[in-house]
Design a protein around this motif. Structure first.
Motif, PDB file in Angstrom:
ATOM      1  N   ARG A  88       7.976 -31.084 -53.770  1.00 60.16           N
ATOM      2  CA  ARG A  88       6.656 -30.489 -54.006  1.00 60.16           C
ATOM      3  C   ARG A  88       5.957 -30.207 -52.676  1.00 60.16           C
ATOM      4  NH1 ARG A  88       1.755 -31.080 -53.745  1.00 60.16           N
ATOM      5  NH2 ARG A  88       1.795 -33.202 -52.943  1.00 60.16           N
ATOM      6  N   GLU A  89       5.979 -31.182 -51.772  1.00 68.62           N
ATOM      7  CA  GLU A  89       5.338 -31.007 -50.462  1.00 68.62           C
ATOM      8  C   GLU A  89       6.017 -29.889 -49.671  1.00 68.62           C
ATOM      9  OE1 GLU A  89       5.596 -34.833 -48.589  1.00 68.62           O
ATOM     10  OE2 GLU A  89       4.123 -35.729 -49.953  1.00 68.62           O
ATOM     11  N   GLU A  90       7.338 -29.868 -49.680  1.00 69.69           N
ATOM     12  CA  GLU A  90       8.105 -28.862 -48.940  1.00 69.69           C
ATOM     13  C   GLU A  90       7.740 -27.445 -49.398  1.00 69.69           C
ATOM     14  OE1 GLU A  90      10.414 -27.323 -46.178  1.00 69.69           O
ATOM     15  OE2 GLU A  90      10.364 -29.497 -46.376  1.00 69.69           O
ATOM     16  N   LEU A  91       7.553 -27.276 -50.698  1.00 72.65           N
ATOM     17  CA  LEU A  91       7.275 -25.957 -51.266  1.00 72.65           C
ATOM     18  C   LEU A  91       5.783 -25.663 -51.390  1.00 72.65           C
ATOM     19  CD1 LEU A  91      10.026 -25.971 -54.039  1.00 72.65           C
ATOM     20  CD2 LEU A  91      10.094 -24.812 -51.816  1.00 72.65           C
ATOM     21  N   GLY A  92       4.946 -26.644 -51.110  1.00 72.06           N
ATOM     22  CA  GLY A  92       3.507 -26.456 -51.270  1.00 72.06           C
ATOM     23  C   GLY A  92       3.142 -26.161 -52.716  1.00 72.06           C
ATOM     24  N   ALA A  93       3.858 -26.811 -53.638  1.00 75.35           N
ATOM     25  CA  ALA A  93       3.692 -26.556 -55.069  1.00 75.35           C
ATOM     26  C   ALA A  93       2.697 -27.528 -55.699  1.00 75.35           C
ATOM     27  CB  ALA A  93       5.046 -26.682 -55.768  1.00 75.35           C
ATOM     28  N   ALA A  94       2.226 -27.162 -56.875  1.00 71.41           N
ATOM     29  CA  ALA A  94       1.337 -28.037 -57.634  1.00 71.41           C
ATOM     30  C   ALA A  94       2.131 -29.124 -58.346  1.00 71.41           C
ATOM     31  CB  ALA A  94       0.540 -27.224 -58.654  1.00 71.41           C
ATOM     32  N   ALA A  95       3.317 -28.767 -58.848  1.00 72.28           N
ATOM     33  CA  ALA A  95       4.116 -29.731 -59.609  1.00 72.28           C
ATOM     34  C   ALA A  95       5.588 -29.348 -59.542  1.00 72.28           C
ATOM     35  CB  ALA A  95       3.652 -29.771 -61.064  1.00 72.28           C
ATOM     36  N   VAL A  96       6.447 -30.365 -59.623  1.00 67.80           N
ATOM     37  CA  VAL A  96       7.901 -30.175 -59.643  1.00 67.80           C
ATOM     38  C   VAL A  96       8.471 -31.125 -60.684  1.00 67.80           C
ATOM     39  CG1 VAL A  96      10.051 -30.427 -58.330  1.00 67.80           C
ATOM     40  CG2 VAL A  96       8.000 -29.553 -57.194  1.00 67.80           C
ATOM     41  N   LYS A  97       9.369 -30.596 -61.531  1.00 65.28           N
ATOM     42  CA  LYS A  97      10.049 -31.462 -62.496  1.00 65.28           C
ATOM     43  C   LYS A  97      11.478 -30.990 -62.683  1.00 65.28           C
ATOM     44  CE  LYS A  97       8.896 -29.001 -66.739  1.00 65.28           C
ATOM     45  NZ  LYS A  97       8.418 -29.090 -68.096  1.00 65.28           N
ATOM     46  N   ARG A  98      12.344 -31.917 -63.103  1.00 64.52           N
ATOM     47  CA  ARG A  98      13.736 -31.555 -63.373  1.00 64.52           C
ATOM     48  C   ARG A  98      13.765 -30.543 -64.502  1.00 64.52           C
ATOM     49  NH1 ARG A  98      18.137 -35.009 -61.779  1.00 64.52           N
ATOM     50  NH2 ARG A  98      19.550 -33.665 -62.912  1.00 64.52           N
ATOM     51  N   ALA A  99      14.616 -29.536 -64.366  1.00 60.30           N
ATOM     52  CA  ALA A  99      14.760 -28.511 -65.395  1.00 60.30           C
ATOM     53  C   ALA A  99      15.642 -29.043 -66.515  1.00 60.30           C
ATOM     54  CB  ALA A  99      15.373 -27.256 -64.793  1.00 60.30           C
ATOM     55  N   GLY A 100      15.380 -28.582 -67.715  1.00 55.24           N
ATOM     56  CA  GLY A 100      16.196 -28.940 -68.860  1.00 55.24           C
ATOM     57  C   GLY A 100      17.483 -28.132 -68.879  1.00 55.24           C
ATOM     58  N   ALA A 101      18.397 -28.518 -69.763  1.00 59.83           N
ATOM     59  CA  ALA A 101      19.717 -27.893 -69.845  1.00 59.83           C
ATOM     60  C   ALA A 101      19.634 -26.381 -70.075  1.00 59.83           C
ATOM     61  CB  ALA A 101      20.541 -28.556 -70.942  1.00 59.83           C
ATOM     62  N   ASP A 102      18.706 -25.931 -70.921  1.00 55.04           N
ATOM     63  CA  ASP A 102      18.588 -24.493 -71.198  1.00 55.04           C
ATOM     64  C   ASP A 102      18.167 -23.722 -69.948  1.00 55.04           C
ATOM     65  OD1 ASP A 102      19.326 -24.956 -73.818  1.00 55.04           O
ATOM     66  OD2 ASP A 102      17.280 -24.832 -74.615  1.00 55.04           O
ATOM     67  N   THR A 103      17.227 -24.272 -69.191  1.00 60.56           N
ATOM     68  CA  THR A 103      16.772 -23.616 -67.962  1.00 60.56           C
ATOM     69  C   THR A 103      17.884 -23.597 -66.921  1.00 60.56           C
ATOM     70  OG1 THR A 103      14.481 -24.243 -68.378  1.00 60.56           O
ATOM     71  CG2 THR A 103      15.049 -23.702 -66.096  1.00 60.56           C
ATOM     72  N   VAL A 104      18.630 -24.707 -66.827  1.00 58.78           N
ATOM     73  CA  VAL A 104      19.745 -24.766 -65.873  1.00 58.78           C
ATOM     74  C   VAL A 104      20.752 -23.670 -66.191  1.00 58.78           C
ATOM     75  CG1 VAL A 104      21.712 -26.143 -65.068  1.00 58.78           C
ATOM     76  CG2 VAL A 104      19.468 -27.212 -65.354  1.00 58.78           C
ATOM     77  N   ALA A 106      20.301 -20.891 -68.022  1.00 57.92           N
ATOM     78  CA  ALA A 106      19.700 -19.558 -67.880  1.00 57.92           C
ATOM     79  C   ALA A 106      19.583 -19.156 -66.407  1.00 57.92           C
ATOM     80  CB  ALA A 106      18.326 -19.528 -68.547  1.00 57.92           C
ATOM     81  N   THR A 107      19.315 -20.126 -65.536  1.00 54.94           N
ATOM     82  CA  THR A 107      19.140 -19.853 -64.107  1.00 54.94           C
ATOM     83  C   THR A 107      20.468 -19.663 -63.400  1.00 54.94           C
ATOM     84  OG1 THR A 107      17.100 -21.134 -64.072  1.00 54.94           O
ATOM     85  CG2 THR A 107      18.186 -20.776 -61.952  1.00 54.94           C
ATOM     86  N   THR A 108      21.406 -20.590 -63.667  1.00 59.31           N
ATOM     87  CA  THR A 108      22.652 -20.598 -62.889  1.00 59.31           C
ATOM     88  C   THR A 108      23.817 -19.939 -63.614  1.00 59.31           C
ATOM     89  OG1 THR A 108      23.421 -22.744 -63.727  1.00 59.31           O
ATOM     90  CG2 THR A 108      21.949 -22.765 -61.788  1.00 59.31           C
ATOM     91  N   GLY A 109      23.787 -19.957 -64.948  1.00 63.73           N
ATOM     92  CA  GLY A 109      24.921 -19.464 -65.725  1.00 63.73           C
ATOM     93  C   GLY A 109      25.954 -20.545 -65.996  1.00 63.73           C
ATOM     94  N   TYR A 110      25.646 -21.779 -65.597  1.00 65.81           N
ATOM     95  CA  TYR A 110      26.587 -22.890 -65.749  1.00 65.81           C
ATOM     96  C   TYR A 110      25.907 -24.064 -66.430  1.00 65.81           C
ATOM     97  CZ  TYR A 110      28.765 -20.147 -62.055  1.00 65.81           C
ATOM     98  OH  TYR A 110      29.301 -19.123 -61.326  1.00 65.81           O
ATOM     99  N   ALA A 111      26.722 -24.928 -67.038  1.00 68.21           N
ATOM    100  CA  ALA A 111      26.205 -26.127 -67.697  1.00 68.21           C
ATOM    101  C   ALA A 111      26.001 -27.239 -66.675  1.00 68.21           C
ATOM    102  CB  ALA A 111      27.182 -26.599 -68.776  1.00 68.21           C
ATOM    103  N   ILE A 112      25.044 -28.123 -66.953  1.00 64.69           N
ATOM    104  CA  ILE A 112      24.832 -29.304 -66.120  1.00 64.69           C
ATOM    105  C   ILE A 112      26.166 -30.036 -65.989  1.00 64.69           C
ATOM    106  CG2 ILE A 112      23.728 -31.587 -66.052  1.00 64.69           C
ATOM    107  CD1 ILE A 112      21.280 -30.296 -67.409  1.00 64.69           C
ATOM    108  N   GLY A 113      26.479 -30.474 -64.780  1.00 63.08           N
ATOM    109  CA  GLY A 113      27.742 -31.156 -64.517  1.00 63.08           C
ATOM    110  C   GLY A 113      28.794 -30.232 -63.949  1.00 63.08           C
TER     111      GLY A 113
END
Length: 172
Positions: A88-104, A106-113
């Protein structure tokens, strides 16, 4: 275990390797290498030599509270945990959280793991923890929970288009 060029990699990741002109040995294991420990055990290396490719949702400081955050990929060694406050500090963001499986997916095209450090479906910001540079060779997922490939960390970071930062949890 088999060792081939890219034949065992996920097809999208094999395409990404070809597009980058990279020839790496992709290893396939009969048992999943979803966790850093499983991968290290299968390869016969230290857990710290495994690259975890993690996706986080980052909400900009000027963004509203609604909707998903921007996906950011964080590369960290397998023996470390990401400190979301440091991200969060590095990006100057308001909030950071782990993405869920669907977001992972949709973003990468691959499953967690099985998320590789590059060759993703969408272009995202990538941060690489400086600790990856402590190793001569690191191992990362090749697009499936059963496949990995070795690469020197500087090349991996360059191909991922990553910014080198300090985002792992500090040890006491």
């Amino acid at each position: 275990m088999s060792t081939h060029d890219t034949a065992d990699a996920h097809p999208r990741f094999a395409d990404a390797l070809r597009a980058l002109g990279l020839t790496v040995p992709v290893r396939r294991f009969p048992d999943a290498t979803r966790t850093a420990q499983q991968a290290a055990d299968a390869i016969g290396c230290e857990v710290a030599e495994i690259v975890k490719s993690l996706v986080f949702e980052v909400r900009a400081a000027d963004a509203g509270e609604e909707g998903p955050g921007e996906p950011v990929v964080v590369l960290v060694d397998g023996s470390s945990r990401v400190d979301v406050e440091r991200v969060r500090e590095e990006l100057g963001a308001a909030a950071v959280k782990r993405a869920g499986a669907d977001t992972v997916r949709a973003t990468t095209g691959y499953a967690i793991g099985g998320v590789p450090p590059f060759g993703h479906l969408t272009r995202s910001r990538v941060l690489a923890d400086r600790g990856l540079l402590d190793h001569a060779v690191v191992w990362a997922a090749a697009g499936t929970p059963h496949t990995v490939f070795p690469l020197d960390p500087q090349a991996l970071i360059a191909h991922a288009g990553a910014t080198v930062v300090d985002v792992r949890e500090r040890t006491a």
